[in-house]
Design a protein around this motif. Structure first.
Motif, PDB file in Angstrom:
ATOM      1  N   LEU A  27      40.145 -13.629 -61.317  1.00 20.02           N
ATOM      2  CA  LEU A  27      39.831 -13.573 -62.741  1.00 20.02           C
ATOM      3  C   LEU A  27      40.864 -12.639 -63.359  1.00 20.02           C
ATOM      4  CD1 LEU A  27      35.922 -13.225 -62.682  1.00 20.02           C
ATOM      5  CD2 LEU A  27      37.339 -15.244 -62.419  1.00 20.02           C
ATOM      6  N   HIS A  28      41.835 -13.217 -64.005  1.00 21.12           N
ATOM      7  CA  HIS A  28      42.962 -12.434 -64.531  1.00 21.12           C
ATOM      8  C   HIS A  28      42.644 -12.009 -65.965  1.00 21.12           C
ATOM      9  CE1 HIS A  28      47.548 -12.296 -65.534  1.00 21.12           C
ATOM     10  NE2 HIS A  28      47.058 -11.108 -65.281  1.00 21.12           N
ATOM     11  N   VAL A  29      42.095 -10.797 -66.093  1.00 20.34           N
ATOM     12  CA  VAL A  29      41.693 -10.273 -67.410  1.00 20.34           C
ATOM     13  C   VAL A  29      42.874  -9.487 -67.931  1.00 20.34           C
ATOM     14  CG1 VAL A  29      39.884  -9.023 -68.625  1.00 20.34           C
ATOM     15  CG2 VAL A  29      39.500  -9.775 -66.269  1.00 20.34           C
ATOM     16  N   LYS A  48      43.129 -21.583 -59.037  1.00 22.57           N
ATOM     17  CA  LYS A  48      42.982 -20.325 -58.289  1.00 22.57           C
ATOM     18  C   LYS A  48      42.980 -19.101 -59.210  1.00 22.57           C
ATOM     19  CE  LYS A  48      43.037 -18.216 -54.234  1.00 22.57           C
ATOM     20  NZ  LYS A  48      42.393 -18.496 -52.973  1.00 22.57           N
ATOM     21  N   ILE A  49      43.751 -19.176 -60.306  1.00 23.30           N
ATOM     22  CA  ILE A  49      43.860 -18.021 -61.211  1.00 23.30           C
ATOM     23  C   ILE A  49      43.305 -18.404 -62.581  1.00 23.30           C
ATOM     24  CG2 ILE A  49      45.448 -16.406 -62.361  1.00 23.30           C
ATOM     25  CD1 ILE A  49      47.376 -16.744 -60.018  1.00 23.30           C
ATOM     26  N   HIS A  50      42.253 -17.690 -63.004  1.00 24.42           N
ATOM     27  CA  HIS A  50      41.657 -17.982 -64.313  1.00 24.42           C
ATOM     28  C   HIS A  50      42.096 -16.932 -65.311  1.00 24.42           C
ATOM     29  CE1 HIS A  50      39.329 -20.818 -62.136  1.00 24.42           C
ATOM     30  NE2 HIS A  50      38.699 -19.887 -61.446  1.00 24.42           N
ATOM     31  N   TYR A  51      42.667 -17.389 -66.400  1.00 24.26           N
ATOM     32  CA  TYR A  51      43.120 -16.467 -67.442  1.00 24.26           C
ATOM     33  C   TYR A  51      41.944 -16.090 -68.344  1.00 24.26           C
ATOM     34  CZ  TYR A  51      45.099 -15.220 -71.988  1.00 24.26           C
ATOM     35  OH  TYR A  51      45.362 -14.611 -73.178  1.00 24.26           O
ATOM     36  N   ILE A  52      41.742 -14.790 -68.530  1.00 25.04           N
ATOM     37  CA  ILE A  52      40.711 -14.311 -69.462  1.00 25.04           C
ATOM     38  C   ILE A  52      41.388 -13.369 -70.459  1.00 25.04           C
ATOM     39  CG2 ILE A  52      38.565 -13.004 -69.713  1.00 25.04           C
ATOM     40  CD1 ILE A  52      37.739 -13.953 -66.946  1.00 25.04           C
ATOM     41  N   ASP A  53      41.236 -13.675 -71.735  1.00 24.76           N
ATOM     42  CA  ASP A  53      41.903 -12.897 -72.786  1.00 24.76           C
ATOM     43  C   ASP A  53      41.105 -11.619 -73.086  1.00 24.76           C
ATOM     44  OD1 ASP A  53      43.124 -11.933 -74.999  1.00 24.76           O
ATOM     45  OD2 ASP A  53      42.750 -13.698 -76.273  1.00 24.76           O
ATOM     46  N   ALA A  54      41.690 -10.481 -72.726  1.00 19.98           N
ATOM     47  CA  ALA A  54      40.996  -9.197 -72.895  1.00 19.98           C
ATOM     48  C   ALA A  54      40.983  -8.725 -74.349  1.00 19.98           C
ATOM     49  CB  ALA A  54      41.643  -8.125 -72.016  1.00 19.98           C
ATOM     50  N   ASN A  55      41.671  -9.461 -75.235  1.00 22.01           N
ATOM     51  CA  ASN A  55      41.667  -9.070 -76.654  1.00 22.01           C
ATOM     52  C   ASN A  55      40.397  -9.505 -77.377  1.00 22.01           C
ATOM     53  OD1 ASN A  55      44.339  -7.847 -77.015  1.00 22.01           O
ATOM     54  ND2 ASN A  55      45.041  -9.879 -76.397  1.00 22.01           N
ATOM     55  N   GLN A  56      39.547 -10.277 -76.693  1.00 23.00           N
ATOM     56  CA  GLN A  56      38.313 -10.731 -77.326  1.00 23.00           C
ATOM     57  C   GLN A  56      37.287  -9.597 -77.342  1.00 23.00           C
ATOM     58  OE1 GLN A  56      37.189 -14.871 -75.714  1.00 23.00           O
ATOM     59  NE2 GLN A  56      38.087 -13.822 -73.979  1.00 23.00           N
TER      60      GLN A  56
END
Ligand code: AMP
Length: 207
Positions: free
Chosen positions: A122-124, A185-193
């Motif tokens: 989980l790529h935050v 394999k790699i999930h992008y999660i936008d930490a700006n939310q």
């Protein structure tokens, strides 16, 4: 030894990845395991004046913003996870680890593959500027020593961004170096939310 199933929570310091991993780790079936928390618990005795040589060395490294050596880190992580199994707080048959802060470089990724199976990442993430802003804010609220020193903060972010591509390409050779890369394999999660939206994305990938 059977491998522990895990989701790797990966991203720069200070952008809320730990907060979300901690929140998700409250759910039955998930164990939030943070090597930063592991080390902070270990050096707590330094203030009391009865710390071991190892604890003093780790304390010094943490204050400088550097990394504890790979072998010590991996050995301690393994011991901690084995104790969690022994005391019943983690059942390797049914539970998942939310792995936070490990690996910090490719060598550690290789070393932990003996006992940890990273199912997905989980790529935050957010830009370096956002990370600096958030860490500075957190330093005021939580009073973390390593967050109060600008040099230490800068060093930690340098280490993170220098190693990030290496680690992400270890888990998916197609990784193209971009924050927004998204794959099986790699999930992008936008930490700006907003934090709740980040947690929602988290849970979506976990279920
Ligand atoms: P964190 O809370 O993840 O930012 O970790 C705090 C500090 O603990 C880091 O700045 C490092 O000094 C140390 N640390 C945490 N995880 C690791 C790791 N996987 N390898 C080496 N040092 C670590």
């Amino acid at each position: 030894m059977a491998q522990f199933k895990s989701f790797l929570v990966f991203g720069p310091n200070g952008i809320g990845k730990g907060t979300n991993a901690k929140a998700a780790g409250k759910l039955p079936g998930y164990l939030h395991f943070s090597t930063g928390d592991m080390f902070r618990a270990l050096v707590a005795r330094v203030k009391e004046g009865n710390a071991s040589e190892l604890e003093l060395r780790i304390d010094k490294t943490m204050k400088s913003g550097g990394l504890v050596d790979d072998q010590t880190t991996v050995d301690l992580a393994r011991q901690n996870l084995e104790s969690a199994v022994a005391d019943g707080s983690f059942n390797p048959e049914t539970d998942y680890i939310l792995l936070d802060g490990l690996p910090r470089n490719r060598k550690q990724a290789e070393m932990i593959s003996d006992f940890i199976d990273v199912l997905s990442v989980l790529h935050v993430t957010a830009s370096r500027e956002v990370a600096v802003e958030r860490i500075t804010g957190r330093a005021k609220i939580e009073g973390r020593k390593d967050d109060q020193d600008a040099e230490s903060v800068g060093k930690r972010l340098d280490i993170f961004f220098n190693n990030a591509t290496d680690i992400l390409s270890y888990y998916d050779s197609a990784f193209d170096g971009k924050n927004e890369f998204d794959s099986e394999k790699i999930h992008y999660i936008d930490a700006n939310q907003r934090p709740a939206a980040v947690l929602k994305d988290f849970l979506e990938y976990l279920v």
